[in-house]
Design an enzyme around this catalytic site. Structure first.
Site, short mmCIF file in Angstrom:
data_model
loop_
_atom_site.label_atom_id
_atom_site.label_comp_id
_atom_site.label_asym_id
_atom_site.label_seq_id
_atom_site.Cartn_x
_atom_site.Cartn_y
_atom_site.Cartn_z
N TYR A 23 30.11 38.46 39.82
CA TYR A 23 30.94 39.52 39.14
C TYR A 23 30.29 39.73 37.72
O TYR A 23 30.03 40.66 37.21
CB TYR A 23 32.37 38.70 39.16
CG TYR A 23 33.31 39.46 37.92
CD1 TYR A 23 33.76 40.67 38.08
CD2 TYR A 23 34.04 38.89 36.98
CE1 TYR A 23 34.42 41.39 37.08
CE2 TYR A 23 34.35 39.48 35.79
CZ TYR A 23 34.71 40.74 36.12
OH TYR A 23 35.72 41.58 34.99
N ILE A 74 46.75 22.82 38.73
CA ILE A 74 46.11 22.96 37.53
C ILE A 74 44.79 22.58 37.89
O ILE A 74 44.42 21.50 38.44
CB ILE A 74 46.86 22.07 36.41
CG1 ILE A 74 48.26 22.27 36.22
CG2 ILE A 74 45.93 22.02 35.34
CD1 ILE A 74 48.40 23.49 35.82
N PHE A 75 43.57 23.40 37.54
CA PHE A 75 42.32 23.04 38.10
C PHE A 75 41.53 22.39 37.12
O PHE A 75 40.80 22.54 36.18
CB PHE A 75 41.67 24.42 38.19
CG PHE A 75 42.22 25.28 39.31
CD1 PHE A 75 42.47 24.75 40.49
CD2 PHE A 75 42.01 26.71 38.96
CE1 PHE A 75 42.95 25.66 41.53
CE2 PHE A 75 42.54 27.52 40.11
CZ PHE A 75 42.95 27.13 41.04
N ASP A 110 40.95 56.87 41.31
CA ASP A 110 41.08 55.52 41.71
C ASP A 110 41.28 55.80 43.29
O ASP A 110 41.93 56.50 43.95
CB ASP A 110 42.62 55.14 41.22
CG ASP A 110 42.56 53.59 41.31
OD1 ASP A 110 42.65 52.92 40.41
OD2 ASP A 110 42.54 52.80 42.48
N ALA A 160 36.79 48.53 39.06
CA ALA A 160 35.48 47.63 39.56
C ALA A 160 36.63 46.42 40.14
O ALA A 160 37.60 46.23 40.12
CB ALA A 160 35.15 46.94 38.19
N LEU A 162 42.48 53.31 45.23
CA LEU A 162 43.77 52.77 45.66
C LEU A 162 43.38 51.53 46.35
O LEU A 162 44.28 51.04 47.04
CB LEU A 162 44.90 53.54 46.09
CG LEU A 162 45.32 54.61 45.31
CD1 LEU A 162 46.56 55.45 45.89
CD2 LEU A 162 46.07 54.10 43.83
N1 UFG Z 1 43.97 28.09 36.27
C1 UFG Z 1 44.74 26.91 36.63
N2 UFG Z 1 45.38 27.14 38.05
C2 UFG Z 1 45.41 28.20 38.56
C3 UFG Z 1 44.82 29.29 37.88
C4 UFG Z 1 44.22 29.29 36.93
O1 UFG Z 1 44.47 25.98 36.45
O2 UFG Z 1 45.95 28.46 39.81
C5 UFG Z 1 43.38 27.98 35.06
C6 UFG Z 1 41.75 28.20 35.21
O3 UFG Z 1 41.07 27.15 35.54
C7 UFG Z 1 41.73 28.73 33.59
C8 UFG Z 1 42.74 29.46 33.42
O4 UFG Z 1 43.80 28.84 34.06
O5 UFG Z 1 41.28 27.56 32.89
C9 UFG Z 1 42.70 30.79 33.27
O6 UFG Z 1 42.23 31.21 34.79
P1 UFG Z 1 42.49 32.63 35.21
O7 UFG Z 1 42.06 32.69 36.43
O8 UFG Z 1 43.55 33.23 34.76
O9 UFG Z 1 41.24 33.36 34.00
P2 UFG Z 1 39.82 32.96 33.97
O10 UFG Z 1 39.53 32.59 32.80
O11 UFG Z 1 39.16 32.33 35.24
O12 UFG Z 1 39.17 34.44 34.21
C10 UFG Z 1 39.14 35.70 33.43
C11 UFG Z 1 39.24 36.81 34.02
C12 UFG Z 1 37.97 37.31 34.66
C13 UFG Z 1 36.97 37.09 33.63
C14 UFG Z 1 36.87 35.72 33.00
C15 UFG Z 1 35.88 35.55 31.74
O13 UFG Z 1 40.33 37.01 35.08
O14 UFG Z 1 37.80 38.69 35.16
O15 UFG Z 1 38.32 35.51 32.36
O16 UFG Z 1 35.65 34.32 31.99
F1 UFG Z 1 35.66 37.10 34.14
#
Ligand code: UFG
Length: 323
Positions: free
Chosen positions: A141, A206-207, A32, A75, A34
């Site tokens: 990604y 919340i997105f 790693d 990665a 780091l």
């Molecule tokens: N979300 C929010 N607010 C935030 C963060 C996340 O509403 O502040 C929502 C996102 O819109 C999504 C869910 O929470 O609907 C999960 O979001 P994450 O960012 O925790 O995870 P993702 O689903 O976006 O991504 C994960 C992995 C990626 C991978 C992806 C596969 O982290 O590495 O799943 O699509 F690529």
């Protein structure tokens, strides 16, 4: 007992898997740099601090240590960052993997477990997603992981490299036995951000709540990191038994909305999560849920601790240790 090289073994999933392998009696060496992982996740004697671009150093390490297989986690993982700096993702994720594969070829190591992602499917046509759905990544990604999966196919055919690609859905939780958990910087993942909102009082955003789902928020398949680590052990067992190259989804098969996760966090912690509803985040598919029948059937994997309350409880306990 087998001996494994773990790239990215100072990170969240890599260190959890490394400590599970050690607990089951195997020998482990971690590579790693780091840059994103943490030294405190690895015993110093097991850590070789190097970047995957150092092909010769990797080859020498492999020739000296004679590994049975490589588990390749190293990665970059942030979808948003990959759209800001695609070249970084291709050079680190694809370039790093090519260097690793070159070193493995020269050193005669012929088994690999590879960290892939649900992001290879992009916005899938059908939910739950089976492994035969097409690659349609919508971020650099996701594309970087597709590229490596394709390279692995050719390496199987022309170099005899046997590999298993594990396509992770939403990794979360913390391993109660090894005390490894999520410590990303910057943090982008939902559950740690919900905890941060509780701790700081600053609302999490919340997105979007206008998706075509039961409560309007996105659906994801949340998989406990300990169950994810077990999938790697199943994949290694398969390869060590002479199994062929293949790819598998790693998810529970059930989806939860963002609001369901938020409510589970409130239930488990007994605290209110301050939140606001914001705009949709670019590139978020409405729903990503795995069909994980293939992994269950062919590798005998079964999720044991991916109930959302158990996930949140373990992640909250970890949060209490680091904050
Ligand atoms: N979300 C929010 N607010 C935030 C963060 C996340 O509403 O502040 C929502 C996102 O819109 C999504 C869910 O929470 O609907 C999960 O979001 P994450 O960012 O925790 O995870 P993702 O689903 O976006 O991504 C994960 C992995 C990626 C991978 C992806 C596969 O982290 O590495 O799943 O699509 F690529």
């Amino acid at each position: 007992m087998s001996k494994f090289l773990i790239t990215g073994g100072a990170g969240y999933i890599g260190s959890t898997t490394a400590s599970r392998l050690l607990r089951t009696g195997h020998e482990v060496v971690v590579v790693d740099d780091l840059s994103r992982g943490h030294a405190h996740n690895v015993e110093p004697a097991r850590l070789r601090r190097m970047n995957l671009s150092e092909t010769d150093a990797l080859r020498r390490l492999m020739e000296r240590e004679r590994f049975d297989a490589v588990v390749h986690f190293a990665a970059y993982i942030a979808v948003g960052e990959s759209t800001q700096a695609p070249e970084l993702y291709f050079s680190n994720n694809v370039g790093g993997s090519l260097s690793l594969l070159t070193a493995m070829t020269h050193a005669g190591v012929s088994r690999l477990v590879f960290s892939s992602t649900a992001a290879v499917y992009g916005n899938p046509d059908r939910i739950p997603i089976t492994e035969d759905q097409p690659f349609q990544p919508v971020s650099p990604y996701g594309e970087s992981k597709v590229m490596v999966e394709k390279v692995l196919g050719w390496m199987d055919q022309f170099r005899g490299l046997r590999s298993v690609a594990l396509r992770y859905f939403n990794a979360c939780g913390a391993d109660p036995e090894s005390h490894r958990g999520e410590e990303h910087e910057p943090e982008t993942h939902l559950i740690p951000l919900l905890f941060r909102a509780i701790r700081t009082g600053t609302p999490v955003t919340i997105f979007g709540e206008d998706y075509e789902t039961k409560d309007g928020t996105c659906i994801r398949d949340y998989i406990h990191v300990s169950d994810l680590a077990d999938a790697h052990i199943c994949a290694l067992n398969h390869l060590m038994a002479g199994g062929h190259s293949d790819s598998f989804n790693v998810g529970t098969g059930s989806g939860l909305t963002v609001m369901e996760v938020l409510r589970a966090v409130e239930d488990v912690t007994g605290r209110k999560v301050p939140y606001v509803v914001g705009a949709r985040r670019d590139g978020d598919p409405p729903s990503l849920v795995a069909n994980s029948d293939k992994l269950r059937k062919f590798l005998g994997w079964e999720p044991k601790c991916s109930d959302i309350r158990a996930i949140v409880a373990d992640a909250w306990a970890f949060e209490g240790r680091v904050h």
